[in-house]
Motif scaffolding. Structure first.
Motif, PDB file in Angstrom:
ATOM      1  N   ARG A   1      -2.617   3.340   6.579  1.00 12.68           N
ATOM      2  CA  ARG A   1      -3.666   2.583   5.887  1.00 12.68           C
ATOM      3  C   ARG A   1      -4.674   2.013   6.876  1.00 12.68           C
ATOM      4  O   ARG A   1      -4.359   1.775   8.040  1.00 12.68           O
TER       5      ARG A   1
ATOM      6  N   GLY B   1      -6.518  -1.671   3.990  1.00  9.56           N
ATOM      7  CA  GLY B   1      -5.362  -1.276   3.201  1.00  9.56           C
ATOM      8  C   GLY B   1      -5.539   0.056   2.506  1.00  9.56           C
ATOM      9  O   GLY B   1      -4.599   0.575   1.911  1.00  9.56           O
ATOM     10  N   GLU B   2      -6.743   0.629   2.574  1.00  5.80           N
ATOM     11  CA  GLU B   2      -6.971   1.921   1.915  1.00  5.80           C
ATOM     12  C   GLU B   2      -6.148   3.013   2.599  1.00  5.80           C
ATOM     13  O   GLU B   2      -6.053   3.070   3.827  1.00  5.80           O
ATOM     14  N   ALA B   3      -5.593   3.909   1.795  1.00  6.53           N
ATOM     15  CA  ALA B   3      -4.723   4.967   2.323  1.00  6.53           C
ATOM     16  C   ALA B   3      -5.546   6.102   2.905  1.00  6.53           C
ATOM     17  O   ALA B   3      -6.535   6.528   2.298  1.00  6.53           O
TER      18      ALA B   3
ATOM     19  N   SER C   1      -1.232   4.205  -8.192  1.00  6.25           N
ATOM     20  CA  SER C   1      -1.274   3.897  -6.771  1.00  6.25           C
ATOM     21  C   SER C   1      -0.461   4.953  -6.037  1.00  6.25           C
ATOM     22  O   SER C   1      -1.010   5.878  -5.446  1.00  6.25           O
TER      23      SER C   1
ATOM     24  N   TYR D   1       6.528   0.509  -1.775  1.00  6.00           N
ATOM     25  CA  TYR D   1       5.572  -0.220  -0.952  1.00  6.00           C
ATOM     26  C   TYR D   1       6.244  -1.437  -0.317  1.00  6.00           C
ATOM     27  O   TYR D   1       7.093  -2.090  -0.929  1.00  6.00           O
TER      28      TYR D   1
ATOM     29  N   GLU E   1       1.795  -3.968   2.074  1.00  9.30           N
ATOM     30  CA  GLU E   1       0.920  -2.885   1.608  1.00  9.30           C
ATOM     31  C   GLU E   1       0.673  -2.982   0.110  1.00  9.30           C
ATOM     32  O   GLU E   1      -0.389  -2.603  -0.365  1.00  9.30           O
TER      33      GLU E   1
ATOM     34  N   SER F   1      -2.149  -5.566   0.093  1.00 10.10           N
ATOM     35  CA  SER F   1      -3.427  -5.169   0.689  1.00 10.10           C
ATOM     36  C   SER F   1      -4.064  -3.994  -0.034  1.00 10.10           C
ATOM     37  O   SER F   1      -5.284  -3.833   0.015  1.00 10.10           O
ATOM     38  N   SER F   2      -3.285  -3.184  -0.733  1.00 14.71           N
ATOM     39  CA  SER F   2      -3.867  -1.944  -1.260  1.00 14.71           C
ATOM     40  C   SER F   2      -4.101  -1.958  -2.756  1.00 14.71           C
ATOM     41  O   SER F   2      -4.796  -1.092  -3.266  1.00 14.71           O
ATOM     42  N   THR F   3      -3.548  -2.898  -3.491  1.00 15.74           N
ATOM     43  CA  THR F   3      -3.678  -2.853  -4.950  1.00 15.74           C
ATOM     44  C   THR F   3      -4.725  -3.852  -5.433  1.00 15.74           C
ATOM     45  O   THR F   3      -5.249  -4.647  -4.657  1.00 15.74           O
TER      46      THR F   3
ATOM     47  N   PRO G   1     -10.960  -6.090  -1.262  1.00 12.21           N
ATOM     48  CA  PRO G   1      -9.984  -5.347  -2.070  1.00 12.21           C
ATOM     49  C   PRO G   1     -10.595  -4.947  -3.403  1.00 12.21           C
ATOM     50  O   PRO G   1     -11.526  -5.596  -3.896  1.00 12.21           O
TER      51      PRO G   1
ATOM     52  N   GLU H   1      -1.448 -11.590   3.261  1.00 15.69           N
ATOM     53  CA  GLU H   1      -0.843 -10.380   2.709  1.00 15.69           C
ATOM     54  C   GLU H   1       0.671 -10.499   2.651  1.00 15.69           C
ATOM     55  O   GLU H   1       1.406  -9.541   2.941  1.00 15.69           O
TER      56      GLU H   1
END
Ligand code: FES
Length: 932
Positions: free
Chosen positions: A221, A280-282, A428, A448, A452, A455-457, A527, A853
């Motif tokens: 990420r 956090g983007e994959a 996700s 997850y 993560e 940070s990613s959702t 985010p 986070e």
């Protein structure tokens, strides 16, 4: 190289256990992965959430912080060991009190509470709060958990009479708790039909059933808010790292690498392509053996980042223009919303009194205790994904498009979902594990980490709002102008929904003849903001309800009375011009609150007369909320039928994320069909088995899927009655595999096994759909956006320490019009849980990318933060709802934060202009007020 292992022996749930594991391996991992005791949940791996609480030598500990080597020779008890083949008194009390909603925190709660009641069999509330203070719950608001623990001793005498844990596990309806008789399911509060697995630890969540041979998937990420990136030698990375099987990037995605909830706005890649837009983007997936996943350090992954300037706030994004994200769109604007009625400018000119102001809110994290988890495998020619979710059919369609498959070649099997609140609507991990399973031919699993997940959702949209409301000298509201800017983050997600829903609701449940509301969803490199219990309405209501208090004070009118003067009534028109013929319940809610309001104000006056350093305040706020999608198709389909063995099989595709749809929809179907709930068996959501019941969102399942269930049950009843050639007055009874139908002297006995079964193994089936009757909004936002609205109002009582700026909540009183309480216990649970989230939004929750986070820097309410809650269920039926029922899940959060802000103002004389109203902000506002 596999890590060193050591033999470790201990006692678990009374039986000896031996494992060979790395000495520093987490006990939680040993219990779950080596011994299959998945009742011990993992929510954070940092000792913050307490979901992994086990008893070590009789004392509660976080298993995630306990090294395996430290339990050599120890005696351990997990949730699986609490009942000894039966429900313990505590487990039974949890069921009876509705203390488990999604159930992910329940094992930790039960284990911690067991330690308490073994020490103190009849604990008081404070002792319960002390003992359970380390276990977080995001669903229940804790009050029913406290009640269950305090009352557990009452269940102890009947321990031998309690039910044996049903062997069917998840979804079983076999319980000895009595279920309501025929025709009396609606309005009763039977224990939830999916309750037993939640209190025994046998409920299977997203991370609880990974195949032993599954590859572990790790996600690389972005550490930056915005950056360009390129990869190094990925082939060499695979070769150089033992246990790594493959690496995948966007170049490996076979379909359309975009997903989104509303097709024109589908813009988010499953794996970023060359540039990341939020921290956090994959960007890449590492598929490896499970043992390697525990050792691999993704810091060594060959990716080069080039940081780019980023806009983290909506105002900054607007100021800096189009260059930051979405260069193809004008500025950073995603979408606008607009509603106008009458002549608001003239109303402002002609008004005797106006109140105006600005208000800002923060990113709020969903903070469900279950991080996203699931596994995927290829079953013959179908990609099967078993994961937690709120929207199985949408997952299927998005995943199929990303992976280049036909939708029917993807099957989504939802596990139990440990909280969702809107974020688990967006896909996700589904396409990520699906990609690995497709490419490698092996099962692929991913859970997850807490960081993560956070940070990613998606998050609740931070809002920056301003409004002005005008009234005449009698206190009649003449008009309102609202403008709100909503930070929708890096991708669209539910930004369009928020931008559309806010202007429709920003008036509150009040007659506002002259009105203009504008909203904008603005892209930033923060985010992604998405769906979160209320879709922007909680933010807008903060703006409107705080101004209502200021207006009432200026007019010298009691704040509750001011609201009653202006509330919507049967026959009113809304700001979209919708005529509300019946079912408007805000008046009843406010009326029921009035005596409590009077008492609370008197209590506050008495307290304040005697105290100088602390001041007590009382606040009130209302809500209304349209159930279902805004002016969009929103159908649900439900199927049910009889099995040859004599059960009513309910294909119930409305995912129960803890709110109770498994039980509520069965209750509706039972009474519509005319058979008791005890005859029902649930077949829960599965895209290859259950029809599409839509998303669990927008407070739509009781209303929309409930209507579909009622229609299907009525249709099934009609088929049976026609088959038996009897009238609609006939009664039904299932006697094993025989369906008895009788009417007066007529007796018919139908041997179900002799009838031809359909592909689902059912005889006498019916499948029906329901889509709420709405109409599109015109250019001025006029039309019928929702078929049904729910209403509510809450009073907050609190004390503010004027020296510290701290707030202590004393009581929340909530009156909510649910139309018809299909299951009053579950409805109360929704209200208490929503209030807890409203408390968090008002006083403590502020997500800051890169800084909060985890669940120790990001604060959510603990058991000590939620005061006593008095719930008043108001039932003003809506003719469009099943048995008159309206939605509830999102309404209940909306009034809490504004009621708290209004109570702070009542106590201190100042309005806090940014939430959360932390002690620092309250103190600053008090000082600013004094300086003025
Ligand atoms: Fe406690 Fe869901 S029931 S987190």
């Amino acid at each position: 190289m596999r890590p060193d292992r050591a033999p470790i022996s201990f006692i678990v749930n009374g039986a000896p256990a031996s494992v060979s594991v790395a000495p520093m391996r987490r006990l939680s991992s040993v219990l779950r992965d080596e011994l299959g005791l998945t009742g011990t949940k993992v929510g954070c791996d940092a000792g913050d959430c307490g979901a992994c609480t086990v008893l070590l030598g009789g004392e509660p500990v976080c298993a995630c912080l306990t090294p395996a080597a430290s339990v050599e020779g120890a005696d351990i008890r997990t949730v699986e060991g609490l009942g000894d083949g039966q429900l313990s008194a505590l487990q039974a009390s949890f069921l009876a009190h509705g203390a488990a909603q999604c159930g992910i925190c329940t094992p930790g709660m039960l284990v911690a509470a067991t330690a308490l009641i073994e020490r103190t069999p009849r604990p008081g509330e404070q002792e319960v709060q002390d003992a359970l203070g380390g276990v977080l719950c995001r669903c229940t608001g804790y009050r029913k958990i406290i009640d269950a623990v305090v009352a557990a001793h009452r269940f102890s005498q009947s321990l031998t009479g309690l039910p044996t844990i049903p062997p069917e596990g998840k979804g079983s309806t076999r319980q000895d708790f009595s279920l309501p008789p025929v025709g009396q399911a609606v309005g009763a509060s039977p224990v939830r039909l999916d309750g037993v697995p939640k209190v025994t630890g046998t409920e299977m969540f997203g991370g609880d059933a990974f195949p032993a041979d599954a590859l572990s998937v790790l996600v690389v990420r972005s550490p930056h808010h915005r950056a360009a990136f390129s990869f190094g030698d990925l082939g060499a990375y695979v070769v150089d790292n033992a246990g790594v099987v493959a690496v995948f990037t966007a170049a490996d995605v076979p379909g359309i690498n975009r997903f989104g909830v509303i097709p024109p706005f589908a813009d988010q890649p499953a794996l970023a392509e060359g540039e990341v837009r939020f921290r956090g983007e994959a960007v890449a997936l590492v598929a490896c053996e499970g043992w390697a996943a525990r050792e691999l350090d993704l810091a060594d992954f060959p990716v080069r980042w080039t940081e780019l300037p980023a806009a983290l706030g909506a105002r900054q994004a607007q100021a800096e223009g189009a260059a930051l994200v979405h260069a193809g769109r004008p500025g950073n604007l995603l979408v606008r919303g607009f509603v106008e009625r009458g002549d608001p400018d003239a109303a402002m000119r002609e008004a005797s009194v106006v109140a105006s102001g600005r208000l800002e809110t923060s990113y709020v994290e969903h903070a469900y205790i279950e991080p996203e988890a699931g596994h995927a495998f290829v079953d013959v020619d179908t990609l099967t994904i078993v994961a937690c979710t709120q929207a199985p059919h949408m997952d299927r369609d998005d995943t199929a498009a990303i992976l280049g498959l036909a939708p029917e070649k993807v099957r989504i099997v939802p596990t139990a979902t440990g909280g969702g609140f809107g974020s688990k609507i967006d896909i996700s991990l589904q396409p990520l594990i699906g990609l690995v399973a497709l490419k490698t031919g092996r099962p692929a699993a991913l859970a997850y980490t807490r960081s993560e997940s956070m940070s990613s959702t998606t998050k609740r949209h931070p809002a920056s709002m301003q409004a002005i409301i005008a009234a005449d000298t009698d206190g009649k509201v003449l008009g309102m102008v609202f403008d709100g800017e909503f930070n929708t983050g890096a991708y669209a997600s539910f930004g369009p929904t928020v931008a559309n829903r806010v202007p429709v609701h920003a008036s509150g449940p009040y007659v506002t003849p002259n009105y203009r509301a504008t909203s904008r969803a603005i892209h930033t490199n923060g985010p992604v903001s998405g769906a979160f219990r209320g879709f922007g309405v909680p933010q807008a209501t903060l703006m409107q309800e705080t101004l209502y208090d200021e207006l009432a004070d200026r007019l010298g009118i009691d704040r509750l009375r001011f609201r009653r003067q202006n509330m919507l009534r049967n026959g009113s028109e809304t700001v979209t011009g919708q005529h509300l013929a019946e079912g408007v319940g805000i008046g009843e809610c406010l009326a029921r609150l009035e005596p409590r309001w009077t008492r609370a104000l008197a209590d506050a006056d008495a307290f304040n007369a005697a105290n100088a350093d602390k001041k007590r305040g009382v606040g009130i706020a209302s809500c209304w909320y349209g159930c279902g999608n805004t002016s969009l198709p929103n159908p649900s389909t439900i199927k049910l039928g009889l099995s040859p063995a004599g059960k009513v099989v309910l294909h119930q595709g409305a995912v129960d994320i803890g709110q109770g749809s498994n039980t509520v929809i069965a209750q509706i179907a039972a009474d519509a069909l005319g058979l008791p709930l005890s005859d029902f068996v649930l077949r829960s959501a599965d895209t290859s088995i259950t029809p599409d019941a839509g998303k669990t969102s927008a407070s739509r399942q009781t209303f929309v899927s409930g209507n579909a269930a009622q229609k299907a049950a009525c249709a099934l009843r009609g088929k049976i009655l026609r088959f038996a050639n009897v009238s609609t007055e006939a009664r039904l009874r299932l006697e094993g595999g025989v369906l008895a139908v009788w009417e007066g002297d007529i007796r018919r006995h139908i041997d179900l096994a002799k009838l031809e079964a359909d592909g689902d193994g059912l005889v006498f089936t019916a499948e029906e759909s329901y889509d709420p009757p709405t109409s599109p909004l015109d250019a001025k936002g006029q039309g019928k956006p929702y078929a049904v609205y729910g209403y509510g109002a809450q009073i907050a009582e609190l004390e503010v320490d004027l020296g510290l700026g701290t707030v202590q909540l004393i009581k929340i009183t909530a009156a909510h019009d649910v139309g018809k309480a299909i299951n009053p216990l579950l409805a109360e649970g929704q209200i208490e849980g929503g209030i807890a989230q409203g408390i968090g939004m008002a006083l403590m929750e502020e997500y800051i990318p890169g800084r909060t986070e985890n669940l120790h820097d990001y604060l959510i309410p603990t058991i000590g933060d939620v005061p006593p809650i008095e719930t008043i269920l108001v039932e003003v039926p809506d003719p469009e709802g099943p048995f008159g029922a309206k939605g509830l899940g999102e309404h209940v959060l909306i009034p809490t934060a504004p009621a708290i802000l209004n109570a702070i103002r009542h106590a201190t004389g100042i309005t806090v202009r940014k939430v959360p109203a932390t002690p620092t902000r309250i103190l600053a506002a008090i000082r600013e007020g004094r300086d003025r």
